[in-house]
Scaffold this motif. Structure first.
Motif, short mmCIF file in Angstrom:
data_model
loop_
_atom_site.label_atom_id
_atom_site.label_comp_id
_atom_site.label_asym_id
_atom_site.label_seq_id
_atom_site.Cartn_x
_atom_site.Cartn_y
_atom_site.Cartn_z
N ASP A 130 -109.02 30.57 61.34
CA ASP A 130 -109.98 29.51 61.03
C ASP A 130 -110.91 29.23 62.20
N SER A 131 -110.43 29.35 63.43
CA SER A 131 -111.30 29.15 64.59
C SER A 131 -112.31 30.29 64.69
N PHE A 132 -111.89 31.50 64.34
CA PHE A 132 -112.79 32.65 64.34
C PHE A 132 -113.90 32.45 63.31
N CYS A 133 -113.52 32.10 62.10
CA CYS A 133 -114.52 31.89 61.05
C CYS A 133 -115.51 30.80 61.42
N ALA A 134 -115.01 29.71 61.98
CA ALA A 134 -115.89 28.59 62.36
C ALA A 134 -116.88 28.99 63.44
N SER A 135 -116.57 30.06 64.18
CA SER A 135 -117.44 30.51 65.26
C SER A 135 -118.56 31.43 64.79
N LEU A 136 -118.41 31.99 63.61
CA LEU A 136 -119.33 33.05 63.17
C LEU A 136 -120.59 32.47 62.51
N HIS A 137 -121.36 31.76 63.30
CA HIS A 137 -122.58 31.14 62.78
C HIS A 137 -123.64 32.17 62.41
N ILE A 138 -123.43 33.40 62.81
CA ILE A 138 -124.37 34.46 62.43
C ILE A 138 -124.44 34.58 60.90
N ALA A 139 -123.38 34.13 60.22
CA ALA A 139 -123.39 34.17 58.75
C ALA A 139 -124.48 33.27 58.18
N LYS A 140 -124.81 32.19 58.89
CA LYS A 140 -125.89 31.31 58.43
C LYS A 140 -127.25 31.98 58.59
N LYS A 141 -127.39 32.79 59.63
CA LYS A 141 -128.67 33.45 59.90
C LYS A 141 -128.85 34.71 59.06
N GLN A 142 -127.74 35.37 58.76
CA GLN A 142 -127.80 36.62 58.00
C GLN A 142 -126.82 36.56 56.82
N PRO A 143 -127.01 35.63 55.89
CA PRO A 143 -126.02 35.45 54.82
C PRO A 143 -125.84 36.68 53.94
N ALA A 144 -126.92 37.37 53.62
CA ALA A 144 -126.81 38.52 52.73
C ALA A 144 -126.03 39.66 53.40
N ARG A 145 -126.32 39.91 54.66
CA ARG A 145 -125.61 40.98 55.38
C ARG A 145 -124.13 40.64 55.52
N MET A 146 -123.84 39.41 55.85
CA MET A 146 -122.44 39.01 56.02
C MET A 146 -121.71 39.02 54.68
N TRP A 147 -122.40 38.60 53.63
CA TRP A 147 -121.80 38.63 52.29
C TRP A 147 -121.37 40.05 51.92
N ALA A 148 -122.25 40.99 52.16
CA ALA A 148 -121.92 42.39 51.86
C ALA A 148 -120.76 42.87 52.73
N PHE A 149 -120.74 42.46 53.98
CA PHE A 149 -119.66 42.84 54.90
C PHE A 149 -118.31 42.30 54.42
N LEU A 150 -118.31 41.11 53.85
CA LEU A 150 -117.06 40.46 53.45
C LEU A 150 -116.45 41.05 52.19
N GLN A 151 -117.23 41.66 51.34
CA GLN A 151 -116.74 42.07 50.03
C GLN A 151 -115.47 42.93 50.06
N PRO A 152 -115.36 43.93 50.94
CA PRO A 152 -114.12 44.73 50.94
C PRO A 152 -112.87 43.91 51.27
N TYR A 153 -113.04 42.84 52.03
CA TYR A 153 -111.88 42.02 52.40
C TYR A 153 -111.32 41.24 51.22
N LEU A 154 -112.09 41.10 50.16
CA LEU A 154 -111.58 40.44 48.96
C LEU A 154 -110.42 41.21 48.33
N HIS A 155 -110.32 42.48 48.67
CA HIS A 155 -109.28 43.34 48.11
C HIS A 155 -108.23 43.72 49.15
N ALA A 156 -108.22 43.01 50.27
CA ALA A 156 -107.29 43.33 51.35
C ALA A 156 -105.85 43.03 50.93
#
Length: 237
Positions: free
Chosen positions: A101-127
Motif C-alpha cells: 500500500d505504501s508503494f502504490c500510494a507513492s506511484l503518482h506517475i499513474a496520475k500523469k500517465q493513466p493510460a500507460r499505467m492502466w495497460a501496465f496493470l492489466q496482466p496483474y489482474l490475472h496474477a
C-alpha cells in the motif's frame, strides 16, 4: 547501504515498531519502527540523486529498507518508460500489505500517465501471487476511481476471484471507495456482482463505516448484507 541502515535505526521508534509489528503479524524481514513521513523524506532525497545506483545496491534486510525502495521508485522524476521496469522489478518484493500500500500510494506517475499505467496493470489482474494481485487492486482504487475509468473498474473488481485474505480485503476496500464516489453505479454493481460472501459483506461493512455515507444509505447497505454460515473464520474489522 550500511550507512543508510544506521541512519534508519536512529529514526526508529520502539512504540511505533511494536504497534506496526502487531498490525503486520509476522513479516519476513525485521521491522525497525521508522514512520512513513521520515521514509518519504529520505526517498525524496535519494530520488534527486543517482537513484538507479541506489536501487541496484539496495537491500531488503528490514521492512523499512524494502519500503524505501518502493518510495524512491515513486519519487523519481523520469519518463514512464524508464520507471515501469523498476515497478515491475519491485512488485515481486511485496510480501505484506504495508509494503504494497505504501508503494502504490507513492506511484503518482499513474496520475500523469493513466493510460500507460492502466495497460501496465492489466496482466496483474490475472496474477496467482496474492500480493501482486493486491498491488493491482490498490492501484485501481488509488488512481482509477474516476469519471474516465469507474465503469471499467466496476467491471473488473467482481471478476477477481482469489482465496487470499489480503486480496479479498483490497477488493472490498476498492468497492467501498467506488461507492463513496459513485454510489448509484456501485450499488448496481453490488446487486448483480458474483462476489463471494466474505468480500461482499466486507465491502458493505466498509461502506457503512465511512463518514462520507449518509445514514439513509447506511440503512440501505446494512439491509443488503448476506447471512454467513456459523462455521468458518469470520473476517476481522
Amino acid at each position: 547501504m550500511q550507512q543508510l541502515r544506521a541512519h534508519l535505526e536512529t529514526l526508529a521508534d520502539e512504540t511505533y515498531r511494536a504497534f506496526h509489528q502487531k498490525l503486520l503479524g509476522v513479516p519476513t524481514a525485521p521491522v525497525l519502527g521508522v514512520r512513513l513521513p521520515a521514509l518519504r523524506a529520505i526517498a525524496k532525497q535519494i530520488a534527486q540523486g543517482d537513484w538507479e545506483a541506489y536501487l541496484r545496491a539496495a537491500r531488503d534486510d528490514s521492512l523499512e529498507e524494502t519500503m524505501l525502495q518502493g518510495m524512491v521508485i515513486g519519487a523519481v522524476r523520469a519518463h514512464i518508460d524508464q520507471v515501469l521496469p523498476y515497478i515491475a522489478s519491485f512488485v515481486p518484493k511485496i510480501d505484506n500489505w504495508a509494503v504494497c500500500d505504501s508503494f502504490c500510494a507513492s506511484l503518482h506517475i499513474a496520475k500523469k500517465q493513466p493510460a500507460r499505467m492502466w495497460a501496465f496493470l492489466q496482466p496483474y489482474l490475472h496474477a496467482d501471487d496474492a500480493y501482486a494481485l493486491r498491488f493491482c487492486v490498490v492501484m485501481l482504487l488509488d488512481y482509477y476511481v474516476t469519471d474516465d475509468y469507474i465503469d471499467q473498474v466496476l467491471r473488473l473488481l467482481p471478476g477477481i476471484a482469489h482465496p487470499g485474505y489480503y486480496v479479498k480485503m483490497a477488493v472490498a476496500w476498492a468497492l467501498s471507495i467506488c461507492y463513496i464516489k459513485y454510489p448509484a453505479r456501485t450499488l448496481a454493481c453490488l446487486k448483480t456482482a458474483d462476489l463471494d460472501d466474505e468480500t461482499y459483506n466486507k465491502a458493505l461493512q466498509k461502506i457503512i463505516e465511512s463518514r462520507r455515507v449518509s445514514d439513509q444509505d447506511r440503512r440501505r447497505i446494512r439491509a443488503m448484507k448476506r447471512k454467513r454460515p456459523k462455521t468458518g473464520r469470520a473476517l476481522p474489522s
